[in-house]
Design an enzyme around this catalytic site. Sequence first.
Site, PDB file in Angstrom:
ATOM      1  N   GLY A  12       0.833  -1.206   0.000  1.00  0.00           N
ATOM      2  CA  GLY A  12       0.000   0.000   0.000  1.00  0.00           C
ATOM      3  C   GLY A  12       0.863   1.248   0.000  1.00  0.00           C
ATOM      4  NE  ARG A  73      -2.243  -4.188  -1.262  1.00  0.00           N
ATOM      5  CZ  ARG A  73      -1.699  -3.653  -0.168  1.00  0.00           C
ATOM      6  NH1 ARG A  73      -0.608  -4.188   0.358  1.00  0.00           N
ATOM      7  NH2 ARG A  73      -2.225  -2.592   0.402  1.00  0.00           N
ATOM      8  CG  ASP A 104       5.465  -6.936   8.671  1.00  0.00           C
ATOM      9  OD1 ASP A 104       6.428  -6.186   8.894  1.00  0.00           O
ATOM     10  OD2 ASP A 104       4.851  -7.559   9.563  1.00  0.00           O
ATOM     11  CB  THR A 126       2.879   0.589   5.867  1.00  0.00           C
ATOM     12  OG1 THR A 126       1.494   0.342   6.181  1.00  0.00           O
ATOM     13  CG2 THR A 126       3.708   0.170   7.062  1.00  0.00           C
ATOM     14  CG  ASP A 128      -1.544  -0.587   7.665  1.00  0.00           C
ATOM     15  OD1 ASP A 128      -2.429   0.256   7.469  1.00  0.00           O
ATOM     16  OD2 ASP A 128      -1.368  -1.564   6.910  1.00  0.00           O
ATOM     17  CG  ASP A 130       1.476  -3.185   9.818  1.00  0.00           C
ATOM     18  OD1 ASP A 130       2.323  -2.480   9.247  1.00  0.00           O
ATOM     19  OD2 ASP A 130       0.691  -3.930   9.197  1.00  0.00           O
ATOM     20  NE  ARG A 172      -1.927  -5.143   5.591  1.00  0.00           N
ATOM     21  CZ  ARG A 172      -2.262  -5.313   4.312  1.00  0.00           C
ATOM     22  NH1 ARG A 172      -2.964  -6.340   3.953  1.00  0.00           N
ATOM     23  NH2 ARG A 172      -1.887  -4.456   3.413  1.00  0.00           N
TER      24      ARG A 172
HETATM   25  O1  F6P Z   1      -1.338  -1.436   4.236  1.00  0.00           O
HETATM   26  C1  F6P Z   1      -2.010  -0.262   3.961  1.00  0.00           C
HETATM   27  C2  F6P Z   1      -3.482  -0.514   3.749  1.00  0.00           C
HETATM   28  O2  F6P Z   1      -4.106   0.715   3.471  1.00  0.00           O
HETATM   29  C3  F6P Z   1      -4.199  -1.209   4.906  1.00  0.00           C
HETATM   30  O3  F6P Z   1      -4.522  -0.318   5.933  1.00  0.00           O
HETATM   31  C4  F6P Z   1      -5.402  -1.793   4.218  1.00  0.00           C
HETATM   32  O4  F6P Z   1      -5.861  -2.923   4.907  1.00  0.00           O
HETATM   33  C5  F6P Z   1      -4.841  -2.184   2.871  1.00  0.00           C
HETATM   34  O5  F6P Z   1      -3.684  -1.384   2.656  1.00  0.00           O
HETATM   35  C6  F6P Z   1      -5.771  -1.982   1.710  1.00  0.00           C
HETATM   36  O6  F6P Z   1      -5.086  -2.329   0.548  1.00  0.00           O
HETATM   37  P1  F6P Z   1      -5.636  -2.139  -0.928  1.00  0.00           P
HETATM   38  O7  F6P Z   1      -5.713  -0.666  -1.216  1.00  0.00           O
HETATM   39  O8  F6P Z   1      -4.639  -2.825  -1.797  1.00  0.00           O
HETATM   40  O9  F6P Z   1      -6.983  -2.780  -0.961  1.00  0.00           O
END
Ligand code: F6P
Length: 319
Positions: A12, A73, A104, A126, A128, A130, A172
């Site tokens: 992300g 991703r 991660d 990120t 998050d 995390d 997340r």
């Molecule tokens: O890791 C960042 C994040 O925004 C998380 O908070 C969320 O769960 C995820 O990415 C959403 O990802 P995407 O935009 O690929 O659906």
Amino acid sequence: MVKRIAVLTSGGDAPGMNAAIRVCIRAGLYYGKEMYVVYDGFKGLVEGDIHQVTKDFTSDIINRGGTIIRTSRLPEFKQPEVLAKAVQQIHDYEIDAVIGIGGDGTYHGLLSLAKAGVNVIGIPGTIDNDVASTDETIGFSTALNTICDCVDKIKDTSSSHQRCSIIEVMGRYCGDLAIFSSIAEAAEMTVTYDHPVSDDLLFRKLRKIKSQKKSHAIVIVSENLLDVNEFAKKIQAETGFETKAEVLGRLQRGGSPSAADRILASRLGSHAIELLNKDVFNRVVGIKDNKIVDFDIEEALAMPRDIHKPLLKLIDMLQ
Ligand code: F6P
């Protein structure tokens, strides 16, 4: 000795990633390295979307949200044949080290590269927060400010209508955005993985708030825990408090990075280059107690995340 360094962003996107790209390129050039960028994260590495850049590439990007080299991703990166293609591209372009900026998932991709003999460094980026090997990730501060801005606005309309607002924030499986925004926004209730609240307690508190004729109630909930739209209906039925659900979604990832994120990115990115300049590899950089640190990537991935017990207690005191 490391001569050619490639930088990629993965997972992300997070505000401040551009500031991290900028410092890696500029610090690398300062040490006489040839600097490359990889478009679209690990996907670009597999496809050979690798380009040499100069200092000009980094002009006017520190204040920009997102990542100018884009991200993706790529779960398939775990597959040996996909990884082998990326390794082949790295050899073809004669890249000596890869810097990955992300969370991660990015670190796991970098570890696979390291195990295949590629020199890597990870930088935590990120929203998050995390990543266990750092107290703060690039993007967290900006996302937190964005959430606070949104909650302030929701409060205005919520108070005008005497409503309860259930606000879902990202993270997340990490509650940091929910915990920190709850403190900053004086939320009435907070629900995260590490701070569960029973329906019964939540309903009782909201009934009390309603009986006290308070103008609004803000409940902040971490994503991936419950369906906030269904939960809003349930709260309304159980408490009589008119309740609306708001999912802040991806707007939390956008916007110009805060000064704190720009500075954090600059400190972490310059340390990444310092390591490579000393031929130190397979590390991830982080900030601990306001000191820039680095850890072996495998050790970093095995570290337990801080769940901020004192802040969870603070929330209980405040709410
Ligand atoms: O890791 C960042 C994040 O925004 C998380 O908070 C969320 O769960 C995820 O990415 C959403 O990802 P995407 O935009 O690929 O659906």
